[in-house]
Write a protein that holds these residues in place. Structure first.
Motif, PDB file in Angstrom:
ATOM      1  N   TRP A 187       0.862  -1.182   0.000  1.00  0.00           N
ATOM      2  CA  TRP A 187       0.000   0.000   0.000  1.00  0.00           C
ATOM      3  C   TRP A 187       0.895   1.228   0.000  1.00  0.00           C
ATOM      4  CZ3 TRP A 187      -5.217  -0.540  -0.442  1.00  0.00           C
ATOM      5  CH2 TRP A 187      -5.749  -1.812  -0.174  1.00  0.00           C
ATOM      6  N   VAL A 188       0.763   2.080  -0.999  1.00  0.00           N
ATOM      7  CA  VAL A 188       1.634   3.257  -1.096  1.00  0.00           C
ATOM      8  C   VAL A 188       0.755   4.511  -1.161  1.00  0.00           C
ATOM      9  CG1 VAL A 188       3.516   4.350  -2.370  1.00  0.00           C
ATOM     10  CG2 VAL A 188       3.243   1.851  -2.463  1.00  0.00           C
ATOM     11  N   ALA A 189       0.964   5.440  -0.204  1.00  0.00           N
ATOM     12  CA  ALA A 189       0.184   6.683  -0.228  1.00  0.00           C
ATOM     13  C   ALA A 189       0.596   7.508  -1.448  1.00  0.00           C
ATOM     14  CB  ALA A 189       0.451   7.475   1.043  1.00  0.00           C
ATOM     15  N   ARG A 190      -0.393   8.137  -2.119  1.00  0.00           N
ATOM     16  CA  ARG A 190      -0.049   8.976  -3.270  1.00  0.00           C
ATOM     17  C   ARG A 190       0.680  10.228  -2.774  1.00  0.00           C
ATOM     18  NH1 ARG A 190      -0.816   9.687  -8.596  1.00  0.00           N
ATOM     19  NH2 ARG A 190      -0.972  11.825  -9.357  1.00  0.00           N
ATOM     20  N   GLU A 191       1.949  10.328  -3.134  1.00  0.00           N
ATOM     21  CA  GLU A 191       2.769  11.485  -2.750  1.00  0.00           C
ATOM     22  C   GLU A 191       3.575  11.900  -3.960  1.00  0.00           C
ATOM     23  OE1 GLU A 191       5.153  10.032   0.467  1.00  0.00           O
ATOM     24  OE2 GLU A 191       3.429   9.952   1.832  1.00  0.00           O
ATOM     25  N   GLY A 194       2.527  10.893  -7.489  1.00  0.00           N
ATOM     26  CA  GLY A 194       2.632   9.488  -7.886  1.00  0.00           C
ATOM     27  C   GLY A 194       4.046   8.936  -7.852  1.00  0.00           C
ATOM     28  N   THR A 195       5.066   9.795  -7.622  1.00  0.00           N
ATOM     29  CA  THR A 195       6.443   9.281  -7.679  1.00  0.00           C
ATOM     30  C   THR A 195       6.761   8.345  -6.514  1.00  0.00           C
ATOM     31  OG1 THR A 195       6.985  11.534  -7.085  1.00  0.00           O
ATOM     32  CG2 THR A 195       7.897  10.739  -9.139  1.00  0.00           C
ATOM     33  N   ALA A 196       6.005   8.468  -5.395  1.00  0.00           N
ATOM     34  CA  ALA A 196       6.265   7.555  -4.264  1.00  0.00           C
ATOM     35  C   ALA A 196       6.043   6.115  -4.723  1.00  0.00           C
ATOM     36  CB  ALA A 196       5.348   7.901  -3.093  1.00  0.00           C
ATOM     37  N   LEU A 197       4.965   5.882  -5.468  1.00  0.00           N
ATOM     38  CA  LEU A 197       4.710   4.513  -5.935  1.00  0.00           C
ATOM     39  C   LEU A 197       5.758   4.086  -6.970  1.00  0.00           C
ATOM     40  CD1 LEU A 197       1.574   2.561  -6.518  1.00  0.00           C
ATOM     41  CD2 LEU A 197       3.100   2.796  -8.476  1.00  0.00           C
ATOM     42  N   VAL A 198       6.089   4.994  -7.861  1.00  0.00           N
ATOM     43  CA  VAL A 198       7.094   4.668  -8.888  1.00  0.00           C
ATOM     44  C   VAL A 198       8.412   4.270  -8.214  1.00  0.00           C
ATOM     45  CG1 VAL A 198       8.444   5.612 -10.817  1.00  0.00           C
ATOM     46  CG2 VAL A 198       6.007   6.210 -10.582  1.00  0.00           C
ATOM     47  N   ASP A 199       8.809   5.029  -7.175  1.00  0.00           N
ATOM     48  CA  ASP A 199      10.054   4.711  -6.459  1.00  0.00           C
ATOM     49  C   ASP A 199       9.957   3.348  -5.761  1.00  0.00           C
ATOM     50  OD1 ASP A 199      11.072   7.084  -7.278  1.00  0.00           O
ATOM     51  OD2 ASP A 199      10.799   8.139  -5.363  1.00  0.00           O
ATOM     52  N   ALA A 200       8.772   3.065  -5.178  1.00  0.00           N
ATOM     53  CA  ALA A 200       8.584   1.777  -4.482  1.00  0.00           C
ATOM     54  C   ALA A 200       8.735   0.621  -5.464  1.00  0.00           C
ATOM     55  CB  ALA A 200       7.210   1.738  -3.814  1.00  0.00           C
ATOM     56  N   VAL A 201       8.177   0.772  -6.656  1.00  0.00           N
ATOM     57  CA  VAL A 201       8.298  -0.299  -7.660  1.00  0.00           C
ATOM     58  C   VAL A 201       9.767  -0.455  -8.058  1.00  0.00           C
ATOM     59  CG1 VAL A 201       7.669  -1.022  -9.997  1.00  0.00           C
ATOM     60  CG2 VAL A 201       5.947   0.060  -8.542  1.00  0.00           C
ATOM     61  N   ARG A 202      10.419   0.671  -8.306  1.00  0.00           N
ATOM     62  CA  ARG A 202      11.821   0.610  -8.771  1.00  0.00           C
ATOM     63  C   ARG A 202      12.707  -0.056  -7.714  1.00  0.00           C
ATOM     64  NH1 ARG A 202      12.632   5.605  -9.438  1.00  0.00           N
ATOM     65  NH2 ARG A 202      12.232   5.870 -11.654  1.00  0.00           N
ATOM     66  N   SER A 203      12.485   0.276  -6.428  1.00  0.00           N
ATOM     67  CA  SER A 203      13.408  -0.217  -5.403  1.00  0.00           C
ATOM     68  C   SER A 203      13.221  -1.713  -5.130  1.00  0.00           C
ATOM     69  CB  SER A 203      13.256   0.590  -4.109  1.00  0.00           C
ATOM     70  OG  SER A 203      11.967   0.344  -3.587  1.00  0.00           O
ATOM     71  N   SER A 221       2.625   8.205 -14.059  1.00  0.00           N
ATOM     72  CA  SER A 221       3.080   7.041 -13.289  1.00  0.00           C
ATOM     73  C   SER A 221       2.968   5.770 -14.119  1.00  0.00           C
ATOM     74  CB  SER A 221       2.247   6.883 -12.013  1.00  0.00           C
ATOM     75  OG  SER A 221       2.214   8.070 -11.286  1.00  0.00           O
ATOM     76  N   THR A 222       1.938   5.684 -14.952  1.00  0.00           N
ATOM     77  CA  THR A 222       1.764   4.495 -15.795  1.00  0.00           C
ATOM     78  C   THR A 222       2.971   4.334 -16.721  1.00  0.00           C
ATOM     79  OG1 THR A 222      -0.623   4.746 -15.738  1.00  0.00           O
ATOM     80  CG2 THR A 222       0.262   3.379 -17.507  1.00  0.00           C
ATOM     81  N   ARG A 223       3.358   5.437 -17.362  1.00  0.00           N
ATOM     82  CA  ARG A 223       4.519   5.387 -18.269  1.00  0.00           C
ATOM     83  C   ARG A 223       5.772   4.981 -17.500  1.00  0.00           C
ATOM     84  NH1 ARG A 223       2.640   9.915 -20.753  1.00  0.00           N
ATOM     85  NH2 ARG A 223       3.945  11.286 -19.503  1.00  0.00           N
TER      86      ARG A 223
END
Ligand SMILES: Cc1cc2nc3c(=O)[nH]c(=O)nc-3n(C[C@H](O)[C@H](O)[C@H](O)COP(=O)(O)OP(=O)(O)OC[C@H]3O[C@@H](n4cnc5c(N)ncnc54)[C@H](O)[C@@H]3O)c2cc1C
Length: 253
Positions: A187-191, A194-203, A221-223
């Motif tokens: 669960w990732v809060a939108r911050e 949307g980059t918070a989720l992008v960073d979580a996926v990358r890490s 974020s989709t891209r």
């Protein structure tokens, strides 16, 4: 004497293009409305023949036409628990400030809305992937649930699914995500738009060449996530499906 305009709002160029390509139209009727959370509604519809005419597939979506500023605007919405035998389904609306969300909040039993069907497709991957990586939010929750149902019904029902789910309100975390034993949800809060989720996926990247990736978030974020799945996770181009579901700060459609 003041004249009142009775002109029916038009669909503009988008409607003309869809008609040109032979898209089919259906009139949906509201049969019930349910508050799921303070920011999420589920509305029941009868399909006006939609489910006799169109086969159901996971993530199936339609273009609904909402009136705003004297014009009709199309917005994508996903069918939930579609039942061809009764031509009925639900649609779930994430609530924000927009024409579609406003319509959903005011919808009453017996109200009608037009739907155009064109562009929705999803083929279950063959051979079955070793795992699924899904990134979505409340707008794509219905599509994610339809994928989870399809995976449970597939020849590899216990294959692991990892979901990055972006939420905007605390109540989003109570929404009915149809995960199964063994699935993982981040669960990732939108911050930061949307980059918070992008960073979580990358890490969390690992060598996932035998996995399938599916992404439906806001457009940026989709891209970004689709590109991380292909680059950092090394998932083949054909095994990543992505579609922008909304645009930050402006209307989509
Ligand atoms: C294939 C597809 C399937 C979809 N399925 C669903 C579905 O089943 N359920 C669902 O709720 N949505 C779904 N969406 C997303 C929905 O179409 C968009 O959210 C749409 O923009 C809503 O229209 P609107 O008129 O309410 O707001 P718009 O007029 O498009 O936007 C008004 C404002 O609201 C903001 N906004 C729009 N959507 C969101 C959102 N989700 N979260 C936060 N802010 C937002 C915009 O940035 C803008 O500032 C789907 C989209 C696609 C492409």
């Amino acid at each position: 004497m003041t004249e009142t305009s009775t002109k029916t709002p038009g669909r503009g160029w988008q409607g003309a293009v869809l008609k040109l390509f032979g898209a089919d139209d259906f009139e949906l009727t509201v049969t019930r409305s349910e508050v799921v959370t303070d920011h999420y509604l589920r509305i029941g519809f009868s399909g006006g023949g939609l489910l006799s005419a169109k086969p159901v597939h996971p993530t199936l979506w339609v273009r609904l036409w909402f009136e705003s500023d004297g014009k009709l605007h199309q917005r994508g919405y996903t069918l939930v628990d579609a039942d061809p035998a009764t031509d009925t389904f639900d649609i779930e609306f994430a609530i924000h400030d927009g024409a579609a969300a406003r319509w959903a909040q005011g919808a009453q039993v017996g109200d009608t809305i037009n739907a155009t069907v064109m562009g929705s497709k999803f083929e279950f991957p063959e051979p079955a992937p070793a795992g699924w990586l899904l990134a979505g939010d409340t707008a794509s929750l219905p599509a994610i649930n339809s994928l989870l149902d399809a995976i449970s019904a597939s020849s590899t029902p216990t294959v692991p699914v990892t979901i990055w789910f972006e939420y905007q309100h605390e109540s989003d975390k109570t929404l009915p995500l149809r995960t199964r034993d063994g699935d993982t949800v981040h669960w990732v809060a939108r911050e930061r738009e949307g980059t918070a989720l992008v960073d979580a996926v990358r890490s969390a990247a690992f060598d996932a060449g035998d996995h399938f990736g599916w992404v439906a978030l806001d457009s940026k974020s989709t891209r970004a996530v689709a590109s991380i799945f292909k680059g950092d996770y090394k998932i083949g181009r054909k095994s990543v499906k992505s579609q922008a579901y909304w645009v930050e700060g402006r209307s989509f459609g």
